[in-house]
Design a protein around this motif. Structure first.
Motif, mmCIF file in Angstrom:
data_model
loop_
_atom_site.group_PDB
_atom_site.id
_atom_site.type_symbol
_atom_site.label_atom_id
_atom_site.label_comp_id
_atom_site.label_asym_id
_atom_site.label_seq_id
_atom_site.Cartn_x
_atom_site.Cartn_y
_atom_site.Cartn_z
ATOM 1 N N VAL A 184 -2.373 -1.366 -3.864
ATOM 2 C CA VAL A 184 -2.078 -0.079 -3.086
ATOM 3 C C VAL A 184 -1.287 1.002 -4.154
ATOM 4 C CG1 VAL A 184 -1.044 1.303 -1.203
ATOM 5 C CG2 VAL A 184 -2.352 -1.218 -0.833
ATOM 6 N N GLY A 185 -1.743 2.048 -4.263
ATOM 7 C CA GLY A 185 -1.050 2.944 -5.396
ATOM 8 C C GLY A 185 0.310 3.586 -4.957
ATOM 9 N N SER A 186 0.717 3.160 -3.843
ATOM 10 C CA SER A 186 2.002 3.841 -3.014
ATOM 11 C C SER A 186 2.884 2.867 -2.971
ATOM 12 C CB SER A 186 1.572 4.465 -2.033
ATOM 13 O OG SER A 186 2.877 5.181 -1.306
ATOM 14 N N LEU A 187 4.452 3.070 -3.068
ATOM 15 C CA LEU A 187 5.504 2.387 -2.755
ATOM 16 C C LEU A 187 6.037 2.612 -1.588
ATOM 17 C CD1 LEU A 187 7.211 1.810 -6.288
ATOM 18 C CD2 LEU A 187 5.135 0.352 -5.327
ATOM 19 N N ARG A 188 5.637 3.721 -1.133
ATOM 20 C CA ARG A 188 6.306 4.273 0.173
ATOM 21 C C ARG A 188 6.100 3.658 1.461
ATOM 22 N NH1 ARG A 188 5.646 8.547 4.146
ATOM 23 N NH2 ARG A 188 3.176 8.587 4.065
ATOM 24 N N ARG A 189 7.221 3.247 2.239
ATOM 25 C CA ARG A 189 7.274 2.333 3.227
ATOM 26 C C ARG A 189 6.510 2.529 4.217
ATOM 27 N NH1 ARG A 189 12.030 4.146 5.011
ATOM 28 N NH2 ARG A 189 13.097 3.151 3.299
ATOM 29 N N ASP A 190 6.219 4.031 4.589
ATOM 30 C CA ASP A 190 5.086 4.203 5.541
ATOM 31 C C ASP A 190 3.591 4.619 4.943
ATOM 32 O OD1 ASP A 190 6.727 3.634 7.783
ATOM 33 O OD2 ASP A 190 7.644 5.556 7.802
ATOM 34 N N SER A 191 3.322 4.350 3.816
ATOM 35 C CA SER A 191 2.101 4.752 3.187
ATOM 36 C C SER A 191 1.041 4.829 3.988
ATOM 37 C CB SER A 191 2.125 3.847 1.912
ATOM 38 O OG SER A 191 0.933 3.937 1.475
ATOM 39 N N ILE A 192 0.188 5.961 4.000
ATOM 40 C CA ILE A 192 -0.945 5.985 4.550
ATOM 41 C C ILE A 192 -2.048 4.919 4.031
ATOM 42 C CG2 ILE A 192 -0.621 8.070 5.978
ATOM 43 C CD1 ILE A 192 -2.107 9.594 3.641
ATOM 44 N N LEU A 203 -0.941 -6.921 -3.276
ATOM 45 C CA LEU A 203 -0.324 -7.359 -4.336
ATOM 46 C C LEU A 203 1.011 -6.279 -4.550
ATOM 47 C CD1 LEU A 203 -3.136 -8.147 -7.077
ATOM 48 C CD2 LEU A 203 -2.157 -9.559 -5.233
ATOM 49 N N GLU A 204 2.048 -7.046 -4.988
ATOM 50 C CA GLU A 204 3.276 -6.311 -5.246
ATOM 51 C C GLU A 204 3.033 -5.626 -6.635
ATOM 52 O OE1 GLU A 204 6.385 -5.950 -3.388
ATOM 53 O OE2 GLU A 204 6.546 -4.466 -4.841
ATOM 54 N N ILE A 205 3.314 -4.287 -6.528
ATOM 55 C CA ILE A 205 3.528 -3.711 -8.073
ATOM 56 C C ILE A 205 4.584 -2.858 -8.212
ATOM 57 C CG2 ILE A 205 1.063 -3.405 -8.223
ATOM 58 C CD1 ILE A 205 1.124 -0.204 -7.620
ATOM 59 N N GLY A 206 5.558 -3.016 -7.144
ATOM 60 C CA GLY A 206 6.836 -2.072 -7.256
ATOM 61 C C GLY A 206 7.984 -2.597 -7.998
ATOM 62 N N ASP A 207 7.768 -4.039 -8.340
ATOM 63 C CA ASP A 207 8.866 -4.744 -9.009
ATOM 64 C C ASP A 207 8.561 -4.769 -10.656
ATOM 65 O OD1 ASP A 207 6.771 -6.460 -8.962
ATOM 66 O OD2 ASP A 207 8.246 -8.183 -8.491
ATOM 67 N N LEU A 208 7.341 -3.987 -11.055
ATOM 68 C CA LEU A 208 6.935 -4.178 -12.334
ATOM 69 C C LEU A 208 7.950 -3.357 -13.208
ATOM 70 C CD1 LEU A 208 3.055 -3.809 -12.086
ATOM 71 C CD2 LEU A 208 4.404 -5.737 -13.093
ATOM 72 N N ARG A 260 2.984 -12.592 -13.043
ATOM 73 C CA ARG A 260 2.449 -12.975 -11.576
ATOM 74 C C ARG A 260 1.312 -11.944 -11.227
ATOM 75 N NH1 ARG A 260 6.317 -10.432 -8.275
ATOM 76 N NH2 ARG A 260 4.771 -8.611 -8.511
ATOM 77 N N LEU A 261 1.567 -10.808 -11.518
ATOM 78 C CA LEU A 261 0.458 -9.887 -11.219
ATOM 79 C C LEU A 261 -0.863 -10.501 -11.794
ATOM 80 C CD1 LEU A 261 -0.512 -7.033 -9.886
ATOM 81 C CD2 LEU A 261 -0.094 -6.181 -12.217
ATOM 82 N N LYS A 262 -0.929 -10.622 -13.209
ATOM 83 C CA LYS A 262 -1.982 -10.917 -13.853
ATOM 84 C C LYS A 262 -2.734 -12.340 -13.285
ATOM 85 C CE LYS A 262 -2.362 -10.418 -18.501
ATOM 86 N NZ LYS A 262 -2.261 -10.402 -19.758
ATOM 87 N N ASN A 300 0.873 2.199 -14.248
ATOM 88 C CA ASN A 300 1.712 1.239 -14.913
ATOM 89 C C ASN A 300 1.364 -0.432 -14.730
ATOM 90 O OD1 ASN A 300 4.270 0.527 -16.398
ATOM 91 N ND2 ASN A 300 5.138 -0.265 -14.246
ATOM 92 N N ALA A 301 0.782 -0.458 -13.344
ATOM 93 C CA ALA A 301 0.353 -1.866 -12.982
ATOM 94 C C ALA A 301 -1.036 -2.005 -13.832
ATOM 95 C CB ALA A 301 -0.064 -1.995 -11.395
ATOM 96 N N ILE A 302 -1.835 -1.166 -14.018
ATOM 97 C CA ILE A 302 -3.084 -1.558 -14.466
ATOM 98 C C ILE A 302 -2.883 -1.665 -16.173
ATOM 99 C CG2 ILE A 302 -5.389 -0.534 -15.389
ATOM 100 C CD1 ILE A 302 -5.330 1.258 -12.793
ATOM 101 N N ASP A 303 -1.984 -0.876 -16.635
ATOM 102 C CA ASP A 303 -1.699 -1.154 -18.193
ATOM 103 C C ASP A 303 -1.007 -2.468 -18.333
ATOM 104 O OD1 ASP A 303 -2.376 1.364 -18.713
ATOM 105 O OD2 ASP A 303 -0.371 2.407 -18.857
ATOM 106 N N HIS A 304 0.048 -2.895 -17.669
ATOM 107 C CA HIS A 304 0.605 -4.471 -17.648
ATOM 108 C C HIS A 304 -0.633 -5.540 -17.615
ATOM 109 C CE1 HIS A 304 4.860 -4.224 -17.891
ATOM 110 N NE2 HIS A 304 4.822 -3.457 -16.748
ATOM 111 N N ALA A 305 -1.359 -5.446 -16.803
ATOM 112 C CA ALA A 305 -2.249 -6.569 -16.428
ATOM 113 C C ALA A 305 -3.585 -6.320 -17.558
ATOM 114 C CB ALA A 305 -2.942 -6.413 -14.898
ATOM 115 N N SER A 306 -3.796 -5.305 -18.157
ATOM 116 C CA SER A 306 -4.696 -5.062 -19.201
ATOM 117 C C SER A 306 -4.175 -5.859 -20.774
ATOM 118 C CB SER A 306 -5.155 -3.704 -19.474
ATOM 119 O OG SER A 306 -4.021 -3.012 -19.905
#
Ligand code: FNR
Length: 186
Positions: free
Chosen positions: A10-18, A39-44, A61-63, A89-95
């Protein structure tokens, strides 16, 4: 029964993300042999190529989670006519490192929700460009540009409108077939 594990990004970290709500509602209309894990991406941390020899623990972990998955489901908002920085950022990390690109060969589906009328169309187009480069075969059609208005979700988090539910069920049927075509089941 063969089971398929889907990594949901999910590309949003917002608590109530639609978009998070949409991802959760989608998981409920999939067949029971499919399991969806957001998957968690907010702690990257911000990606830094200097760290490639020893990536940070959240990136490892993400990878691992991506590599263990049969398929990928991206559900993202549009930020300023592109994808949010946290998703890139998440895509870059896992690539990286490139020889260990975790996305390669993983069948992907892309959709997104916005409160605006374009329903994340431009963000999705940018995301498709990135996924092509990281070698994730991505379902082309049907596309799903979702505009969320009040009452879109019912109190249980399901999609209220039968018409929209039918549309997303048809999307899901194509996505399931796409994953089965490409994926190694568990
Ligand atoms: C937005 N929003 C937005 N919407 C859109 O349709 N096109 C856009 O380019 C943008 N740009 C944009 C930039 C930034 C920084 C923010 C915070 C918001 C609005 C966006 O669609 C709305 O806030 C959604 O609710 C965000 O999705 P989540 O977080 O609810 O999943």
């Amino acid at each position: 029964m063969t089971q398929f594990q889907i990594a949901v990004i999910v590309g949003s970290l917002r608590r109530d993300s639609i978009n998070r709500k949409l991802a959760s509602a989608l998981a409920k209309i999939a067949p029971s042999e499919f399991f969806f894990k957001q998957l968690e991406i907010g702690d990257l941390p911000l990606y830094n190529q200097d760290d490639d020899p020893n990536p940070p623990a959240p990136a490892k972990r993400l990878k691992g989670e991506i590599m263990a998955a049969s398929g990928l489901l991206f559900v993202t908002p549009e930020y300023n006519r592109s994808i949010p920085g946290v998703l890139k950022n998440a895509i870059d990390h896992a690539s990286r490192p490139w020889v260990q690109n975790a996305w390669a060969g993983k069948p992907a589906g892309v959709l997104g929700a916005s409160d605006g009328a374009n329903g994340t169309a431009l963000a999705q187009q940018h995301l498709r460009n990135i996924l092509a480069h990281v070698d994730a075969p991505t379902l082309c059609q049907p596309e799903a540009f979702i505009q969320i208005e009040d009452g879109f979700f019912d109190e249980a988090g399901n999609i209220s409108s039968e018409r929209t539910r039918e549309f997303l069920k048809a999307w899901m049927d194509r996505y399931i077939a796409w994953v089965k075509l490409h994926a190694a089941p568990f």
